[in-house]
Every structure is written in C-alpha cells, then in structure tokens.
Motif scaffolding. Structure first.
Motif, PDB file in Angstrom:
ATOM      1  N   PHE B 124       0.851  -1.199   0.000  1.00 40.55           N
ATOM      2  CA  PHE B 124       0.000   0.000   0.000  1.00 40.55           C
ATOM      3  C   PHE B 124       0.883   1.244   0.000  1.00 40.55           C
ATOM      4  O   PHE B 124       1.973   1.214   0.580  1.00 40.55           O
ATOM      5  CB  PHE B 124      -0.890   0.025   1.259  1.00 40.55           C
ATOM      6  N   PHE B 126       0.922   5.235   1.124  1.00 34.91           N
ATOM      7  CA  PHE B 126       0.237   6.286   1.894  1.00 34.91           C
ATOM      8  C   PHE B 126       0.955   7.614   1.648  1.00 34.91           C
ATOM      9  O   PHE B 126       2.188   7.657   1.657  1.00 34.91           O
ATOM     10  CB  PHE B 126       0.314   5.986   3.397  1.00 34.91           C
ATOM     11  N   VAL B 133      -0.250  14.205  -3.726  1.00 34.27           N
ATOM     12  CA  VAL B 133       0.125  14.188  -5.153  1.00 34.27           C
ATOM     13  C   VAL B 133       1.131  13.058  -5.384  1.00 34.27           C
ATOM     14  O   VAL B 133       1.006  12.263  -6.319  1.00 34.27           O
ATOM     15  CB  VAL B 133       0.722  15.554  -5.580  1.00 34.27           C
ATOM     16  N   TYR B 134       2.115  12.956  -4.479  1.00 36.90           N
ATOM     17  CA  TYR B 134       3.140  11.902  -4.642  1.00 36.90           C
ATOM     18  C   TYR B 134       2.493  10.511  -4.675  1.00 36.90           C
ATOM     19  O   TYR B 134       2.818   9.681  -5.506  1.00 36.90           O
ATOM     20  CB  TYR B 134       4.111  11.918  -3.467  1.00 36.90           C
ATOM     21  N   PRO B 136      -0.788   9.199  -5.253  1.00 35.22           N
ATOM     22  CA  PRO B 136      -1.570   8.727  -6.412  1.00 35.22           C
ATOM     23  C   PRO B 136      -0.754   8.625  -7.694  1.00 35.22           C
ATOM     24  O   PRO B 136      -0.914   7.682  -8.477  1.00 35.22           O
ATOM     25  CB  PRO B 136      -2.675   9.788  -6.546  1.00 35.22           C
ATOM     26  N   THR B 137       0.174   9.577  -7.897  1.00 38.37           N
ATOM     27  CA  THR B 137       0.944   9.522  -9.156  1.00 38.37           C
ATOM     28  C   THR B 137       1.901   8.331  -9.147  1.00 38.37           C
ATOM     29  O   THR B 137       2.063   7.637 -10.149  1.00 38.37           O
ATOM     30  CB  THR B 137       1.737  10.837  -9.381  1.00 38.37           C
ATOM     31  N   SER B 139       1.263   5.600  -7.388  1.00 40.27           N
ATOM     32  CA  SER B 139       0.342   4.450  -7.458  1.00 40.27           C
ATOM     33  C   SER B 139      -0.003   4.113  -8.904  1.00 40.27           C
ATOM     34  O   SER B 139      -0.062   2.939  -9.282  1.00 40.27           O
ATOM     35  CB  SER B 139      -0.944   4.759  -6.690  1.00 40.27           C
ATOM     36  N   LEU B 140      -0.178   5.139  -9.711  1.00 36.25           N
ATOM     37  CA  LEU B 140      -0.548   4.890 -11.110  1.00 36.25           C
ATOM     38  C   LEU B 140       0.588   4.193 -11.844  1.00 36.25           C
ATOM     39  O   LEU B 140       0.371   3.276 -12.643  1.00 36.25           O
ATOM     40  CB  LEU B 140      -0.914   6.217 -11.797  1.00 36.25           C
ATOM     41  N   ARG B 141       1.815   4.576 -11.512  1.00 37.78           N
ATOM     42  CA  ARG B 141       2.952   3.896 -12.159  1.00 37.78           C
ATOM     43  C   ARG B 141       3.075   2.461 -11.680  1.00 37.78           C
ATOM     44  O   ARG B 141       3.367   1.554 -12.431  1.00 37.78           O
ATOM     45  CB  ARG B 141       4.237   4.686 -11.907  1.00 37.78           C
ATOM     46  N   ALA B 143       0.627   0.594 -10.566  1.00 39.74           N
ATOM     47  CA  ALA B 143      -0.533  -0.175 -11.054  1.00 39.74           C
ATOM     48  C   ALA B 143      -0.421  -0.491 -12.539  1.00 39.74           C
ATOM     49  O   ALA B 143      -0.953  -1.498 -13.013  1.00 39.74           O
ATOM     50  CB  ALA B 143      -1.815   0.608 -10.786  1.00 39.74           C
ATOM     51  N   PHE B 151       0.359  -4.770  -5.402  1.00 42.59           N
ATOM     52  CA  PHE B 151      -0.174  -3.469  -5.012  1.00 42.59           C
ATOM     53  C   PHE B 151      -1.685  -3.552  -4.792  1.00 42.59           C
ATOM     54  O   PHE B 151      -2.415  -4.020  -5.659  1.00 42.59           O
ATOM     55  CB  PHE B 151       0.146  -2.445  -6.107  1.00 42.59           C
ATOM     56  N   LYS B 152      -2.183  -3.088  -3.633  1.00 39.72           N
ATOM     57  CA  LYS B 152      -3.608  -3.243  -3.304  1.00 39.72           C
ATOM     58  C   LYS B 152      -4.360  -1.921  -3.226  1.00 39.72           C
ATOM     59  O   LYS B 152      -5.578  -1.880  -3.350  1.00 39.72           O
ATOM     60  CB  LYS B 152      -3.750  -3.950  -1.947  1.00 39.72           C
ATOM     61  N   GLY B 153      -3.646  -0.848  -2.935  1.00 38.33           N
ATOM     62  CA  GLY B 153      -4.383   0.417  -2.800  1.00 38.33           C
ATOM     63  C   GLY B 153      -3.532   1.527  -2.224  1.00 38.33           C
ATOM     64  O   GLY B 153      -2.363   1.328  -1.902  1.00 38.33           O
ATOM     65  N   PHE B 154      -4.161   2.697  -2.123  1.00 37.42           N
ATOM     66  CA  PHE B 154      -3.418   3.858  -1.624  1.00 37.42           C
ATOM     67  C   PHE B 154      -4.300   4.659  -0.688  1.00 37.42           C
ATOM     68  O   PHE B 154      -5.554   4.568  -0.744  1.00 37.42           O
ATOM     69  CB  PHE B 154      -2.929   4.722  -2.791  1.00 37.42           C
ATOM     70  N   ALA B 155      -3.662   5.413   0.184  1.00 35.99           N
ATOM     71  CA  ALA B 155      -4.408   6.259   1.129  1.00 35.99           C
ATOM     72  C   ALA B 155      -3.770   7.636   1.151  1.00 35.99           C
ATOM     73  O   ALA B 155      -2.553   7.763   1.006  1.00 35.99           O
ATOM     74  CB  ALA B 155      -4.373   5.648   2.535  1.00 35.99           C
TER      75      ALA B 155
END
Lengths: 148, 269
Positions: B124, B126, B133-134, B136-137, B139-141, B143, B151-155
C-alpha cells in the motif's frame, strides 16, 4: 526554521548527531537533515492542479483508496477533500456515518465503491501524531478491507 | 544486509522488529540519484504482513519527520519511509528535472531488488499533505508498470488533491469555525459570489481578491496553528523558506498581491 507552529527540534537534533547518521548509514558528505529542503522546493515545479484524472484511472483498475482528514486542519481542510471525493462522480455505497474507536465517535465516513472518505474528529494535519489510536484503527481497517 | 540498523543511539529498549536504512537508486546513467529510505518490519509476521510506503509532502519536506513524529515504530504493517528528495551523487548546480513519480517508481524497484522477499506482501502507498500528489501519481505507475508488486491500494491523509477545492473550502471552513466574523463574510459574499455560486479560488474581481487575502492572512499568518486549529502554535513562527514557498501553492491565484494586505494586528512575537 520549520513549518510554522511545528516543533521539530527533537528529530532535527537527533538525526544530525554523528553517531545517529553513522547508525543510519548516512554519508558524512551529505548536508545536515532538515524538515524541509529549500533546494528542492525552490526548483520544484508542480505539474498537477488536481488529482482527479489520476484517481479516476486508479479506481478503474479496481484498487482501493482511502482519503482521510483530521478535521481541525486548515492547510488541507476536510471539506476540500470531501468535495474532491464527491466530485469524482462515484455513487455512494454507504450513508455518511460515524465510526467508533474506544467507545467514542472518532469521526465520520462515507464509501463510494472502492474509495472511502473519512474524517478523524479533533485531529489536525498530522493524524498519526495527534490521534494515534484512531489512526491505527483506521489504517488497519483500510489495509484489511474491514469495517471502520 | 548492508543497510541493517543494528543499534540506534538512545534506543535503550530491545525491539522485536528489524530495520534498515540506506539509499535506493532512482535514476540511471549520468542521471543517477539516490533517495534515503528507512524500512522497519512489522512485529507480527513480516513475511506475510502488508507493507506500507509512507510519503510526507512539502513539496520537498522529509518523510523522516513523519516517521519520527507521526507513525513512529507502531506497526499496522511493515513501514517503509523514504524522502522524495534527491541526493544527487554529483553536486549539480542545477537540479535535474525529475519527474518525482518516475524516480519514486525506480526507487521502489530498487527497494524490492534489495528486499526480494517482500514482493509477495500486499503493498500500500500512503501519502500525507502534498504526498496527496506523490502517492496517487506513484500508485498509477505501480498499477500500470511492469514491476511485479502486489499493489492493493493507496491512502491520502489531509491531502492536497485539488488546489481549487482546497482554497474554495477553506473560506467556508474559516467562517464556520468563527475566524472571520460577519463583516468579512458579508463582504466576501458581496464581492466573490453571484446569485448562483461563489468563487474564492480564482476570482478576477479585485475587491474579492483582497478580501480572500485578508481571510488567508487570518488563517495562515495571524498566529493560529494552521495544522490544528485547536492546538497552540509551537514556538516562534520561524518560517522555513522552503516551507513558505511550499505553502505558496495555496491561493496561488492571489499570492502575487498578498504583500499589499496589511498583516493582521494579532501576530506572535
């Protein structure tokens, strides 16, 4: 200096001790640690004014997301993030409801499929620092995909 | 492992978790960069417990502060923190343009190359504050990238997810928490709103801009603790230049003429 109203003296003094830097394998040639870096901030250009498109892509990949806010923070206030989550356009899959920690209302949350918006009552910007029990509970529920 | 932390000055207690601190490679060729990381395992079962990457914001502020003053060694899972600063090997005069998410993604792959046993753990990301901003951006890479990461998710905690919504909502937050009073609120509504809606974010009305800056000064520069409205403001308001610029991204539409707004009478000496 430090961000206003934050006292980071303890961690600054400790992290800049020679024996601590040695124990953490930080080379002597590197500058002292500071809570924020002038150099990085001066030369940092922001590419995004909103994270909306990034969230929409991530949530289309079936990932889970938690957006949480200590509700006394004014740097990034809870209302702005609540509006951000609602503006993503997902249908609510739960009503806006309280969550309980240690028999007290710890805040409120609402789920929109894979994304949850949650407030931590009475906490500021640094939630784990000012509400550690609630933060632990919240993190555990999110990571284990359990009920809040 | 070369980065293992076997003792820490001042740590007088035995820990039932392991920890490592060192550098992750985030670039290649003559653009090589290193990010400092500090990795602490969970207390229960590191081999199967989830792994969390924690990023503080700024931009340019250190995640070590989050480690030492927020999360500490409490372990909902193994906790990996790193600084999204670059420690360039060469003291380049100009900071290479780096896309933070790309370098963070490379650093993450460098982490899993150091700790291959953790690639199976649920992972995960966080982020807090500008880490909104750091995270999600990055996380997209993760994912969409090729690296094998579970990878399961982000907070995102108190994230800066939208400049417009952050600025717009702050004016309501300030009024309904009793910071502005009726006169300022009435003037804000008269000058920033039409019959349908209000625009406190990038209104072109000069009077509105001035009034929003008055509100801005009350929230950020009058002595309140903007991070926690009901807590004292620790110490002097010793602005860190980096921080002051960092906060410059708020109300960015009006920042240019903030200086012409008189500082409010109340201010911490």
């Amino acid at each position: 200096g430090v961000p206003p109203c934050i006292n980071s003296t303890a961690q600054t003094n400790w992290l800049n001790r020679g024996d601590v830097r040695k124990a953490l394998h930080i080379p002597d040639i590197l500058p002292p640690w500071d809570i924020c870096s002038d150099v990085v901030e001066q030369q940092y250009s922001m590419l995004y004014h909103t994270m909306k498109e990034v969230y929409l892509k991530l949530l289309s990949l079936d990932l889970r997301a938690l957006v949480y806010n200590g509700d006394t923070d004014m740097a990034c206030n809870f209302l702005g993030d609540q509006w951000f989550v609602e503006d993503l356009g997902f249908k609510a899959t739960s009503r806006y409801q309280p969550w309980i920690h240690d028999d007290q209302i710890a805040g409120f949350y609402q789920q929109f499929g894979n994304i949850t918006f949650l407030t931590v009552k009475g906490a500021g910007h640094m939630v784990p620092q000012w509400a550690p029990g609630q933060a632990f509970h919240m993190f555990q529920s999110f990571i284990e995909n359990g009920r809040y | 492992a070369p980065d293992e932390v076997t003792h820490l000055p001042g740590m007088t207690f035995k820990t039932n978790y392991s920890q490592w601190s060192g550098y992750l490679q985030a670039g290649t060729g003559n653009n090589v960069k290193f990010l400092h990381y500090w990795f602490v395992t969970s207390q229960r079962d590191p081999a199967t417990d989830p792994l969390v990457l924690w990023l503080n914001g700024g931009p340019g502020c250190s995640s070590l502060d989050g480690f030492l003053s927020e999360n500490g060694p409490f372990h909902v899972s193994s906790l990996l923190e790193w600084d999204t600063l670059i420690l360039t090997v060469k003291n380049t005069t100009r900071m290479m343009i780096r896309y933070v998410a790309d370098d963070n993604y490379k650093a993450l792959q460098s982490f899993f190359a150091k700790f291959p046993n953790f690639t199976q753990n649920e992972f995960f990301i966080f982020g807090e504050s500008y880490g909104g901003v750091y995270a999600p951006t990055l996380s997209l890479r993760v994912a969409t990238g090729k690296a094998k990461i579970n990878f399961k998710g982000f907070a995102v905690g108190n994230g800066l997810s939208s400049f417009a919504l952050n600025d717009q909502s702050l004016i309501y937050f300030g009024y309904y928490h009793g910071l502005f009073g009726e006169d300022l609120w009435r003037d804000l509504n008269i000058n920033c709103c039409d019959e349908k809606s209000c625009n406190f974010y990038n209104n072109t009305n000069e009077k509105c801009m001035t009034l929003v800056n008055v509100a801005f000064v009350i929230v950020y520069e009058s002595g309140l603790n903007e991070y926690a409205l009901y807590l004292d403001c620790e110490g002097l308001r010793a602005y860190h230049k980096g921080y002051e610029r960092a906060m410059g991204h708020l109300f960015r539409s009006y920042r240019k003429n903030l200086s012409n707004v008189k500082k409010s009478s109340v201010s911490l000496r």
